[in-house]
Design a protein around this motif. Structure first.
Motif, PDB file in Angstrom:
ATOM      1  N   PRO A 118      -0.950  -8.680   3.803  1.00 30.92           N
ATOM      2  CA  PRO A 118       0.390  -8.429   4.339  1.00 30.92           C
ATOM      3  C   PRO A 118       1.307  -9.647   4.290  1.00 30.92           C
ATOM      4  N   LYS A 119       0.755 -10.853   4.113  1.00 28.38           N
ATOM      5  CA  LYS A 119       1.576 -12.072   4.071  1.00 28.38           C
ATOM      6  C   LYS A 119       2.086 -12.400   2.673  1.00 28.38           C
ATOM      7  N   HIS A 120       1.584 -11.701   1.650  1.00 33.92           N
ATOM      8  CA  HIS A 120       1.998 -11.989   0.280  1.00 33.92           C
ATOM      9  C   HIS A 120       3.391 -11.417   0.032  1.00 33.92           C
ATOM     10  N   ASP A 121       4.191 -12.092  -0.820  1.00 32.09           N
ATOM     11  CA  ASP A 121       5.560 -11.624  -1.049  1.00 32.09           C
ATOM     12  C   ASP A 121       5.581 -10.232  -1.694  1.00 32.09           C
ATOM     13  N   TYR A 122       4.919 -10.063  -2.793  1.00 31.19           N
ATOM     14  CA  TYR A 122       4.777  -8.752  -3.441  1.00 31.19           C
ATOM     15  C   TYR A 122       3.751  -8.866  -4.542  1.00 31.19           C
ATOM     16  N   PRO A 123       2.857  -7.916  -4.632  1.00 32.17           N
ATOM     17  CA  PRO A 123       2.633  -6.768  -3.753  1.00 32.17           C
ATOM     18  C   PRO A 123       1.852  -7.185  -2.510  1.00 32.17           C
ATOM     19  N   GLN A 124       1.851  -6.313  -1.511  1.00 29.35           N
ATOM     20  CA  GLN A 124       1.017  -6.535  -0.339  1.00 29.35           C
ATOM     21  C   GLN A 124      -0.244  -5.671  -0.397  1.00 29.35           C
ATOM     22  N   LYS A 125      -0.236  -4.683  -1.288  1.00 27.78           N
ATOM     23  CA  LYS A 125      -1.374  -3.768  -1.387  1.00 27.78           C
ATOM     24  C   LYS A 125      -1.686  -3.491  -2.855  1.00 27.78           C
ATOM     25  N   ILE A 126      -2.981  -3.483  -3.188  1.00 31.17           N
ATOM     26  CA  ILE A 126      -3.455  -3.172  -4.541  1.00 31.17           C
ATOM     27  C   ILE A 126      -4.547  -2.114  -4.398  1.00 31.17           C
ATOM     28  N   VAL A 127      -4.389  -1.014  -5.123  1.00 25.94           N
ATOM     29  CA  VAL A 127      -5.343   0.091  -5.028  1.00 25.94           C
ATOM     30  C   VAL A 127      -5.873   0.416  -6.421  1.00 25.94           C
ATOM     31  N   TYR A 128      -7.189   0.570  -6.521  1.00 28.98           N
ATOM     32  CA  TYR A 128      -7.825   1.072  -7.741  1.00 28.98           C
ATOM     33  C   TYR A 128      -8.415   2.435  -7.417  1.00 28.98           C
ATOM     34  N   LYS A 129      -8.019   3.427  -8.186  1.00 29.02           N
ATOM     35  CA  LYS A 129      -8.541   4.779  -7.992  1.00 29.02           C
ATOM     36  C   LYS A 129      -9.215   5.237  -9.281  1.00 29.02           C
ATOM     37  N   LYS A 130     -10.493   5.556  -9.168  1.00 30.22           N
ATOM     38  CA  LYS A 130     -11.243   6.090 -10.306  1.00 30.22           C
ATOM     39  C   LYS A 130     -10.945   7.580 -10.387  1.00 30.22           C
TER      40      LYS A 130
END
Length: 158
Positions: A118-130
């Motif tokens: 949440p402290k990162h400028d962008y992105p704050q979320k990374i999702v991998y979906k198989k």
């Protein structure tokens, strides 16, 4: 007495074996990621390659070549399990003084893994979906310039 010692030794050895087998269980759930993934769009070409560095770490390399701008986005990624935490650690050339940024696993299911910082400028979320054995969707999201933003990158295994 000898029989008791033998039984204790077998139990102790057996319990050590089970613990060792599950030591990197969170990382092992992502074994399906190993290999080369790619996508060609009108905007450019994206490739992401993953290999197993050791029992606790996967190593990734991602490139995105943007046709119109002749720009190359290049990042190296370490996916590592440290104790009970799974950490996604990208280093993007030309960003963050070329230093890695840690994203911690916040949720996982059989086919979906979410990492957040949440402290990162962008992105704050990374999702991998198989999606299946030959298809995945990587999504980055968060707040960028005061607005919610999300970008998805479908890829196929080569």
């Amino acid at each position: 007495m000898k029989k008791s010692i033998l039984i204790i030794a077998i139990v102790v050895f057996g319990s050590c074996q089970n613990k060792s087998d599950k030591q990197f269980e969170k990382l092992e759930k992502m074994n399906w990621l190993i290999g080369q993934w790619e996508n060609t769009t009108p905007e450019g070409y994206l490739t992401e390659t993953w290999s197993k560095a050791n029992d606790s770490t996967f190593s990734g390399q991602a490139y995105f070549i943007i046709k119109e701008k002749d720009t190359v986005h290049n990042e190296t990624i370490i996916l590592t399990q440290v104790n009970e935490e799974l950490i996604y650690r990208p280093t993007v050339k030309g960003q963050n003084n070329d230093e890695p940024v840690d994203f911690k696993l916040t949720s996982d299911t059989e086919n979906r893994f979410s990492f957040e910082n949440p402290k990162h400028d962008y992105p704050q979320k990374i999702v991998y979906k198989k999606v299946n054995d030959k298809s995945l969707i990587a999504t980055i999201s968060g707040v960028q310039q005061g607005k919610s933003s999300s970008e998805s990158y479908p890829m196929n295994k080569k």
